[in-house]
Enzyme design. Sequence first.
Site, PDB file in Angstrom:
ATOM      1  N   HIS A 182      36.270  32.218  41.217  1.00  0.00           N
ATOM      2  CA  HIS A 182      36.903  32.767  40.016  1.00  0.00           C
ATOM      3  C   HIS A 182      38.247  32.059  39.812  1.00  0.00           C
ATOM      4  CE1 HIS A 182      37.980  35.632  36.921  1.00  0.00           C
ATOM      5  NE2 HIS A 182      39.110  35.883  37.561  1.00  0.00           N
ATOM      6  N   GLU A 205      38.908  33.102  27.604  1.00  0.00           N
ATOM      7  CA  GLU A 205      39.236  34.491  27.256  1.00  0.00           C
ATOM      8  C   GLU A 205      40.743  34.692  27.423  1.00  0.00           C
ATOM      9  OE1 GLU A 205      38.727  39.075  28.891  1.00  0.00           O
ATOM     10  OE2 GLU A 205      37.626  37.438  29.852  1.00  0.00           O
ATOM     11  N   ARG A 220      60.792  26.141  49.620  1.00  0.00           N
ATOM     12  CA  ARG A 220      61.755  25.647  48.644  1.00  0.00           C
ATOM     13  C   ARG A 220      61.990  24.143  48.767  1.00  0.00           C
ATOM     14  NH1 ARG A 220      66.897  29.583  48.464  1.00  0.00           N
ATOM     15  NH2 ARG A 220      67.250  28.269  46.617  1.00  0.00           N
ATOM     16  N   ASP A 242      37.279  30.860  33.987  1.00  0.00           N
ATOM     17  CA  ASP A 242      36.752  32.100  34.548  1.00  0.00           C
ATOM     18  C   ASP A 242      35.921  31.862  35.803  1.00  0.00           C
ATOM     19  OD1 ASP A 242      36.472  34.860  34.706  1.00  0.00           O
ATOM     20  OD2 ASP A 242      34.561  34.820  33.659  1.00  0.00           O
ATOM     21  N   GLY A 273      44.044  32.942  41.381  1.00  0.00           N
ATOM     22  CA  GLY A 273      44.962  34.069  41.299  1.00  0.00           C
ATOM     23  C   GLY A 273      44.232  35.335  40.913  1.00  0.00           C
ATOM     24  N   ASP A 274      44.914  36.468  41.099  1.00  0.00           N
ATOM     25  CA  ASP A 274      44.317  37.749  40.743  1.00  0.00           C
ATOM     26  C   ASP A 274      44.111  37.844  39.238  1.00  0.00           C
ATOM     27  OD1 ASP A 274      44.368  38.503  43.402  1.00  0.00           O
ATOM     28  OD2 ASP A 274      46.347  39.468  43.245  1.00  0.00           O
ATOM     29  N   SER A 275      43.215  38.725  38.850  1.00  0.00           N
ATOM     30  CA  SER A 275      42.937  38.936  37.436  1.00  0.00           C
ATOM     31  C   SER A 275      44.190  39.422  36.707  1.00  0.00           C
ATOM     32  CB  SER A 275      41.805  39.959  37.274  1.00  0.00           C
ATOM     33  OG  SER A 275      41.509  40.173  35.915  1.00  0.00           O
ATOM     34  N   GLY A 276      44.487  38.784  35.576  1.00  0.00           N
ATOM     35  CA  GLY A 276      45.641  39.181  34.781  1.00  0.00           C
ATOM     36  C   GLY A 276      46.943  38.516  35.164  1.00  0.00           C
ATOM     37  N   VAL A 277      46.927  37.600  36.146  1.00  0.00           N
ATOM     38  CA  VAL A 277      48.167  36.969  36.584  1.00  0.00           C
ATOM     39  C   VAL A 277      48.617  35.876  35.620  1.00  0.00           C
ATOM     40  CG1 VAL A 277      47.202  35.099  38.001  1.00  0.00           C
ATOM     41  CG2 VAL A 277      49.358  36.194  38.685  1.00  0.00           C
ATOM     42  N   GLY A 278      47.699  35.386  34.766  1.00  0.00           N
ATOM     43  CA  GLY A 278      48.087  34.383  33.778  1.00  0.00           C
ATOM     44  C   GLY A 278      47.446  33.023  33.968  1.00  0.00           C
ATOM     45  N   LYS A 279      46.286  32.968  34.606  1.00  0.00           N
ATOM     46  CA  LYS A 279      45.618  31.684  34.843  1.00  0.00           C
ATOM     47  C   LYS A 279      45.189  31.035  33.533  1.00  0.00           C
ATOM     48  CE  LYS A 279      42.391  33.472  37.394  1.00  0.00           C
ATOM     49  NZ  LYS A 279      42.841  34.888  37.350  1.00  0.00           N
ATOM     50  N   SER A 280      44.497  31.800  32.686  1.00  0.00           N
ATOM     51  CA  SER A 280      44.002  31.238  31.428  1.00  0.00           C
ATOM     52  C   SER A 280      45.146  30.873  30.491  1.00  0.00           C
ATOM     53  CB  SER A 280      43.054  32.236  30.750  1.00  0.00           C
ATOM     54  OG  SER A 280      41.899  32.452  31.536  1.00  0.00           O
TER      55      SER A 280
END
Length: 329
Positions: free
Chosen positions: A147, A212, A253, A186, A162-169
């Site tokens: 995913h 999406e 860093r 996706d 990354g987790d769903s909703g983190v801003g990948k798309s």
Amino acid sequence: MAVKRFTVLDLIDMDLKEHNALNLRCIGGRKGLSRVIDIPDLNRPGLALSGFYDSFAYQRIQIFGRGEVAYLRKLASEHKTDTIQKMFEYPIPCCIFTHSLLPDSGFFEIAEKAQCPILQTDLPSSEFSSRLLRVLSTIFAPQKSMHGVLVEVYGIGVLILGDSGVGKSEAALELIERGHRLVADDVVDIRCVNGNILMGSGANKIIGHHMEIRGLGIINITHLFGVGAIRDKKQIQLVVELEEWNPEKMYDRLGTTDLTIDILGVKVPKLEIPVKPGRNIPIIIETAAMNERLKKMGYYSAKEFNQNILKWIESDSARSVYYGQDDFI
């Protein structure tokens, strides 16, 4: 991971173009097109045709070139078919004749009786063999689905996790708007080719170049940005994992720590990028891709910076010792 069932009919129906085209057509034994190909390798049955069947690689696709066809014609002229009949007693996946060659009618009859598919290609034996091995190595390569979003940034295949909703798309969409290309959104299908190359593609060719975006819905990247904004597959050379900013976590860093992620037994460079308001994630990913290209050229910015700091500290310490001697008091 187990490879899906792959038949002779699947091989004929593959949509291959340009340097991968096999130009195959069935000329006999159609009832056997459902035979399964289990081994991604080829065999030239010269020894078998002469009657030597010890260690006969019958599980492989049998290739008949000019030499094998000339020998078949010799057997036909001498009315010797026993070795051919014995060959078809083995569960051969199929026989392929190169150079647009054809076997004699006796060979066809035996193959039809054994329900073994007979295929033909106009390609030379050497060229066809190299193409077929390349195709089979891709089909039988270990694979898995992940995913994430796969984009090409400055020629580097970047897999964004990354987790769903983190801003990948959203990050990928900004990269596309900046001139980079989308491979898959996706769900990314990953194949390990040749044991050390990870090739990523969309899980579905029809919906693979759609994205999406929450609050916007499904968008078609091809229609919005043109065909230059997409590509069908790309080697995965860098993994970027987006995560919510954790103030208690110590993030790298300097860039001297080389993180990797294991995908199908292949180690891929990995970056962990914390996400919080004010951080321009697409620019960070762009810079990471350019930095990865420099690393492949043998230039490591972080290591060079670290070496320069050490040189500066050593020179400054030496200067302090020199000027601290009693001779200059």
